[in-house]
Enzyme design. Sequence first.
Site, PDB file in Angstrom:
ATOM      1  N   GLY A 182     -36.618 -36.089  -2.340  1.00 53.35           N
ATOM      2  CA  GLY A 182     -35.609 -37.150  -2.557  1.00 53.35           C
ATOM      3  C   GLY A 182     -34.168 -36.605  -2.958  1.00 53.35           C
ATOM      4  O   GLY A 182     -33.281 -37.666  -3.413  1.00 53.35           O
ATOM      5  N   LYS A 200     -14.803 -37.236  -0.891  1.00 55.22           N
ATOM      6  CA  LYS A 200     -14.295 -37.022  -2.500  1.00 55.22           C
ATOM      7  C   LYS A 200     -13.135 -36.415  -2.882  1.00 55.22           C
ATOM      8  O   LYS A 200     -12.233 -37.040  -3.496  1.00 55.22           O
ATOM      9  CB  LYS A 200     -15.625 -36.589  -3.008  1.00 55.22           C
TER      10      LYS A 200
END
Length: 372
Positions: A182, A200
Amino acid sequence: MMNMAILGFGTVGSGVAKVLTENAAEVAAGAGEEVRLKYIVDVRDMPDSPFAPLMVKDFSIVEQDPEVGVVVETIGGCGVALTFTRRALAAGKHVVTSNKQLVAEHGVELLALAKEKGVNYFFEASVGGGIPLLRPLFNDLSANKILAIKGIVNGTTNYILTAMEQSGTELDEALKEAQALGYAELNPDSDLDGTDAVRKACILADLAWGRELKPDLVPVEGIRNVALQDIRNAASAGGAIKLLCRLQRDESGKAYVWVAPHFVPASSMLAHVDSAYNAVIITGNAVGDTLFYGTGAGSIPTASAVVGDVVDAVRHKNAPRGIGWSDAPLALGDPETLPSRWYIRSGEKWSITDMATADKLPAAQVRYRVLD
Ligand code: HSE
């Protein structure tokens, strides 16, 4: 009491509901009043969720409810997230988001709309996940000229590079492991190709220098071609290969912004930031170097930043902070012209060059800029 709604009940949205509920007393103390989750908007049915009674499918219910003062957008992307954010701000609601793509691509418009409507548009979670980073940049460091920012801002790729080093696997295998655990999404393109880090970097540049930087202007190289051999070579010198976002400004005001894998020597703290952690060094002309480190992704850490923004929005509901940047473009220079040392490898042989400009580099199969 302030009522709020969450748009998009995925990884971050569900974390926001959890943190808001479990830390209700801390949230109320910080906000100065109780914050109540009134609606969750999602197109999916989730009858087993403890929040099922709050779920609605139609955003206009939130938009038209005068009781809802804060909307959290955790949908992601620039589709309905953009439409719903515009509509929520236009309806006079504060909006908080973790959506870096939306802020990087539409921040100027959305922040101007928030200002016009006298509400806050906050996005602390968009860079560095749970790390307090953007508020310190635009608030606590506002007395500085920001000279440089360098950081690891993508948890997925940092996890993969660390796993390659620690397990001795090539990228494909490390990626599969990261997906199974994950740490990487099934479609990891925006992480592997550096697009996520570019968004970002743009938000950091917008806040640091007050001018808009569009993501498509940022030179980017992702990690797809990073070989285990280069990671081992860097590790043998106590360093690491890291995907970095780099921002710096020269005395003429020209900015250099790029995203690329770097050879990070052991002497830099960034060489020791492993796994899904993020770290960002902001250098101001008054303060010098400051380091921000912590969990850069994940449901609950990211929710920490989102709910912190909700608290700040409620606390400043009558005197919005008025964050924003100009749509005048940032004057950009070409990072390839910046003097640097380089890690170069031809076959098995590798070395670090002396300080040299890129055009003087010898032909090499592989090269990474050294973080000096
Ligand atoms: N995919 C992103 C990362 C999520 O790995 O950093 C947090 O922005």
